[in-house]
Design an enzyme around this catalytic site. Structure first.
Site, short mmCIF file in Angstrom:
data_model
loop_
_atom_site.label_atom_id
_atom_site.label_comp_id
_atom_site.label_asym_id
_atom_site.label_seq_id
_atom_site.Cartn_x
_atom_site.Cartn_y
_atom_site.Cartn_z
N LEU A 158 6.74 -30.21 -56.74
CA LEU A 158 6.61 -29.83 -54.92
C LEU A 158 7.65 -29.82 -54.61
CD1 LEU A 158 5.26 -34.01 -55.42
CD2 LEU A 158 4.24 -31.83 -55.14
N GLU B 112 3.56 -42.65 -52.66
CA GLU B 112 3.71 -43.06 -53.22
C GLU B 112 5.15 -42.79 -54.64
OE1 GLU B 112 0.96 -40.17 -55.80
OE2 GLU B 112 -0.45 -40.06 -54.61
N GLN C 200 -2.89 -62.87 -81.63
CA GLN C 200 -3.24 -62.67 -83.50
C GLN C 200 -4.80 -62.67 -83.13
OE1 GLN C 200 -1.22 -65.29 -82.26
NE2 GLN C 200 0.39 -65.30 -82.98
N GLU D 132 2.29 -39.14 -64.77
CA GLU D 132 3.73 -39.26 -65.87
C GLU D 132 3.37 -39.89 -66.50
OE1 GLU D 132 5.11 -37.25 -63.87
OE2 GLU D 132 7.19 -36.91 -63.95
N CYS E 94 45.39 -24.57 -77.37
CA CYS E 94 46.35 -23.59 -78.17
C CYS E 94 47.33 -23.25 -77.82
CB CYS E 94 45.44 -22.25 -78.44
SG CYS E 94 45.55 -20.58 -76.39
N ARG F 274 3.14 -30.57 -69.18
CA ARG F 274 2.84 -29.34 -67.71
C ARG F 274 3.30 -27.52 -68.19
NH1 ARG F 274 7.14 -27.19 -63.86
NH2 ARG F 274 5.99 -26.40 -62.48
N LYS G 25 7.60 -41.62 -56.83
CA LYS G 25 7.49 -39.92 -57.57
C LYS G 25 8.83 -40.82 -58.52
CE LYS G 25 9.85 -35.87 -57.49
NZ LYS G 25 10.37 -35.32 -58.62
N TYR H 43 -2.68 -38.43 -59.69
CA TYR H 43 -4.05 -37.21 -59.08
C TYR H 43 -5.42 -36.65 -60.06
CZ TYR H 43 -3.80 -32.50 -57.19
OH TYR H 43 -4.16 -30.96 -56.06
N LYS I 196 13.59 -37.23 -52.60
CA LYS I 196 14.67 -37.97 -53.80
C LYS I 196 15.46 -38.49 -53.28
CE LYS I 196 15.21 -35.39 -56.88
NZ LYS I 196 14.24 -34.99 -58.26
N ASP J 221 10.25 -40.56 -62.60
CA ASP J 221 10.74 -39.98 -63.43
C ASP J 221 10.32 -39.72 -64.79
OD1 ASP J 221 12.55 -38.08 -63.67
OD2 ASP J 221 14.45 -38.96 -63.38
N CYS K 291 41.76 -20.08 -70.48
CA CYS K 291 42.81 -19.80 -71.15
C CYS K 291 42.77 -18.15 -71.72
CB CYS K 291 42.26 -20.43 -72.32
SG CYS K 291 43.41 -19.87 -73.57
N CYS L 68 42.01 -18.80 -79.74
CA CYS L 68 41.65 -19.85 -79.09
C CYS L 68 40.59 -20.28 -80.11
CB CYS L 68 41.71 -20.68 -77.38
SG CYS L 68 41.84 -21.67 -76.97
N CYS M 59 47.02 -24.48 -72.33
CA CYS M 59 46.12 -24.49 -72.89
C CYS M 59 45.92 -25.60 -73.37
CB CYS M 59 45.44 -23.29 -73.80
SG CYS M 59 44.39 -24.25 -74.91
S1 IVH Z 1 1.73 -35.26 -57.14
C1 IVH Z 1 0.40 -30.48 -56.53
N1 IVH Z 1 2.23 -37.40 -58.12
O1 IVH Z 1 7.43 -34.28 -59.79
C2 IVH Z 1 1.14 -32.27 -57.23
N2 IVH Z 1 3.63 -35.92 -58.68
O2 IVH Z 1 7.78 -32.16 -58.49
C3 IVH Z 1 1.09 -32.32 -58.25
N3 IVH Z 1 5.97 -36.48 -60.20
O3 IVH Z 1 5.67 -32.01 -61.51
C4 IVH Z 1 2.33 -33.79 -58.13
N4 IVH Z 1 5.42 -39.02 -59.47
O4 IVH Z 1 5.18 -34.67 -62.96
C5 IVH Z 1 2.74 -36.41 -57.85
N5 IVH Z 1 3.18 -39.43 -57.47
C6 IVH Z 1 3.95 -38.56 -57.56
C7 IVH Z 1 5.30 -38.15 -59.01
C8 IVH Z 1 5.01 -37.04 -59.28
C9 IVH Z 1 6.10 -38.33 -60.43
C10 IVH Z 1 7.04 -35.88 -60.68
C11 IVH Z 1 5.37 -34.79 -61.41
C12 IVH Z 1 5.23 -33.13 -60.63
C13 IVH Z 1 6.89 -33.43 -60.07
C14 IVH Z 1 6.86 -32.77 -58.70
#
Ligand code: IVH
Length: 669
Positions: free
Chosen positions: A81, A111, A32, A172, A409, A134, A113, A225, A311, A115, A424, A430, A406
């Site tokens: 990457l 770090e 508020q 991100e 048809c 990007r 990653k 970054y 990954k 998504d 088919c 079809c 198929c």
């Molecule tokens: S660094 C040159 N750090 O992953 C380094 N990327 O395939 C540039 N991403 O396009 C990226 N978490 O969209 C970096 N902790 C992280 C990230 C990260 C997600 C994504 C980013 C990049 C893709 C790399």
């Protein structure tokens, strides 16, 4: 106090409260109180339009005006990457770094990653001045107006901070799971298509034209970054700690480590712990911490040598198979689809999974009622990995068999040599094949008749108005519209779009025809080599095999297509309607053989054109583009940051290096 200074004071206060709430998750005033301050500011700003500031906290709610995105070139390309999927590959990376640094000690920053979709933010004098997606890594969309609505992104940094006057910070943009689920619930209620995952939802949201809608969608952002000419520290980790102090949301999950075991421990921890995070992650990112060492390691054309992504394995769940149905695609290929009890998987509810083809399906030895393991990687379409044997009992349901006819048809299915799919063969009779071909024909990269969506095509087909793509050109406004005014207007638009498509150049018409194995690139090559459809239709296997990039499979498919009289009639009808069946004079004029016989490798990052543009310039002038340097390479077209390994190899083999200016001179008149 004057209005001007009160406005400034309120803006500063509100920026700080925003930060406390959205970045630190530690509000110091009630909602508020926050709203009251915001309202006061908003009233004052209304009285002083001359003090408008796009970065004011009042602008976070967005506007209803349509917002167009300008394409802008990144000052520094946004690289991606390289991916790894297991610890051996991580070790390979670690050892490559060790070797590249000639035994010097180094630190790795670990770090999460995230998504979502990457974003580049530019700050000048502490103000957010530009936010760019990007895009293709070289240029992206200016989405500043939309990004201003993301509460965790500071619009203005606290005065007196030690931030550089000018810098870029990348990160991100994400849609948290809770916002994603709420959004999909709303969409379901309105019978709108659901987003497959938070990444798609975030990226769809950031491309919306109305910033007010973006503001409602509750996006978040993590920054990872920092770039610029006056970056305070050599260490990446240390820079991000600074950025956190400046007001940016930087993940707490970052760790600086030295040994491979510590890297593995980080991976293992987050592999399970990530399920408790509020946002989607799909892996770990490892970066050499020192920027001096990063520079000395350098990069390849696509990605830095100093960083890598690991990954996570796709998440799996167990559920029960109820039925297998079969889908017929545009090419007639039949895909088996598993229909299962709904199960929650990586944030979404999954009911259907692809079984790819007959072989894959039979290998699984599926029975109706089986417990199956479903997996969803980064892809939208989940797949069945195996039958959960722990649940197999003596009374299993009936075995799932592949069909012989198929489902659409009734034609008997056929299998072509060397292919996994059953087809088919009833191409012209079809329904899903007919509709699929028309959908492909009108699609954006083909004839680009964008007023014709799948529902309209379905509708026209059901009314018996279209049976093939030539019928489109014979549609009339009367047939489409009926009485209602808006329908007449939309029918006119549709007819106009169809008529306009007669100007689409030959190479795209060729692609639009949907000949198997003739994708965009092949269509371009064929159009350039044969120049018109009549010459193409008479070409022999040998003629095709002379052409760079055209192999036997493509050649036979094209020859088979032209041997079918239905297709010849189709071409004649389309030709009578004025479609382009020869290369335009313009394309012919742009072609030359200045690079005939030259084998050219492209390396590095360019200023004047993108890599793809250089690739097509090489082809247009009769040259050939290849990936790696050998003694057959005529020259390397090199931009900035050409990889040291490539450079060394070129020098060793005596292959000349040509920069982009010199190259453009070569192909000039
Ligand atoms: S660094 C040159 N750090 O992953 C380094 N990327 O395939 C540039 N991403 O396009 C990226 N978490 O969209 C970096 N902790 C992280 C990230 C990260 C997600 C994504 C980013 C990049 C893709 C790399």
């Amino acid at each position: 106090m004057t209005d001007t200074s009160r406005i400034q004071e309120l803006r500063d206060q509100l920026h700080r409260h925003n930060y406390n709430y959205y970045v630190l998750n530690q509000p110091t005033i009630s909602d508020q109180e926050f709203d009251a301050l915001l309202r006061e500011l908003s009233d004052l700003e209304a009285r002083h339009p001359e003090l408008f500031d796009p970065n004011s906290p009042t602008q976070r709610v967005g506007s209803d005006l349509s917002n167009d995105f300008e394409t802008v070139r990144h000052r520094r390309p946004m690289l991606s990457l390289a991916n790894t999927y297991n610890k051996e590959e991580v070790r390979d990376f670690y050892e490559r770094v060790q070797e590249g640094l000639h035994g010097e000690t180094f630190e790795i920053c670990c770090e999460l990653k995230f998504d979502g979709l990457s974003i580049s933010l530019h700050y000048e004098d502490g103000h957010l001045v530009r936010a760019v997606t990007r895009g293709d890594g070289e240029q992206g969309d200016d989405v500043t107006a939309n990004v201003r609505t993301i509460r965790s992104i500071p619009l203005q940094l606290a005065p007196g901070g030690d931030w550089p006057r000018e810098f870029e910070i990348r990160g991100e943009v994400l849609m948290p799971w809770t916002s994603f689920e709420a959004l999909n619930r709303e969409r379901e209620a309105r019978e709108e298509a659901l987003f497959a995952n938070p990444r798609n939802a975030a990226s769809g949201t950031l491309k919306l034209k109305q910033t007010s809608v973006v503001a409602e969608r509750k996006l978040d952002a993590y920054l990872y970054y920092l770039l610029g000419d006056d970056i305070p520290e050599d260490g990446h980790f240390e820079n991000l700690q600074r950025a956190r102090q400046w007001g940016f949301k930087v993940s707490d999950a970052m760790r600086k480590v030295r040994t491979l075991d510590e890297v593995y421990a980080f991976i293992d921890h987050w592999d399970t712990e990530r399920r408790n995070l509020p946002v989607a992650t799909d892996g770990i990112v490892l970066k050499v911490n020192s920027q001096r060492q990063q520079r000395s390691l350098g990069m390849t054309a696509k990605s830095p040598r100093w960083a890598i992504a690991y990954k996570f394995q796709a998440e799996q769940q167990s559920t029960i198979l109820r039925e297998v149905t079969f889908q017929v695609g545009r090419t007639g290929a039949v895909t088996p689809v598993a229909n299962m009890d709904p199960v929650q998987l990586s944030g979404t509810v999954v009911r259907r999974a692809t079984l790819h083809n007959a072989d894959f399906m039979l290998q699984l030895d599926l029975h109706v009622g089986d417990h199956v393991l479903v997996e969803k990687g980064g892809e939208i379409i989940p797949k069945i990995v195996s039958v959960d044997e722990a649940f197999i009992t003596s009374e299993r349901g009936p075995k799932v068999e592949f069909i012989r006819h198929c489902p659409e048809c009734g034609a008997e299915l056929v299998r072509y040599e060397g292919e996994a799919a059953w087809y088919c063969p009833n191409e012209t009779g079809c329904p899903p094949q007919i509709k699929g071909r028309i959908e492909h024909f009108v699609s954006r990269r083909a004839m680009n008749i964008d007023t014709l969506g799948p529902e309209t095509i379905e509708d026209f087909y059901r009314q018996g108005l279209i049976r093939n793509v030539a019928d489109l050109y014979e549609l009339s406004v009367d047939q489409l519209s009926g009485q209602n005014d808006t329908r007449i207007r939309s029918a006119r638009k549709t007819i106009q779009a169809i008529q306009d498509s007669r100007d689409v150049p030959f190479e795209r018409v060729l692609f639009a025809l949907g000949i198997r194995f003739v994708g965009e690139t092949v269509a371009k090559t064929l159009a350039r080599s044969f120049r018109d459809i009549d010459t193409l239709s008479r070409a022999t296997l040998d003629d095709f095999l002379q052409i760079n990039g055209i192999g036997r499979v493509i050649a036979e498919s094209v020859i088979r297509w032209f041997a079918d009289m239905d297709n010849i009639f189709l071409i004649e009808r389309l030709r009578a309607h004025g479609l382009q069946f020869r290369l335009s004079q313009q394309v012919l004029d742009a072609q030359s053989d200045r690079l005939a016989g030259k084998v050219i490798v492209i390396s590095g990052v360019f200023a004047r054109h993108s890599r793809d543009e250089y690739k097509s310039l090489i082809e247009q002038h009769g040259g050939k583009n290849t990936g790696s340097i050998s003694k057959n390479t005529s020259f390397v077209l090199a931009g900035d940051n050409m990889g040291p390994a490539k450079l060394e190899k070129a020098q060793k083999l005596g292959v000349p290096i040509v920069d982009e200016e010199a190259f453009l001179k070569m192909i000039e008149d």
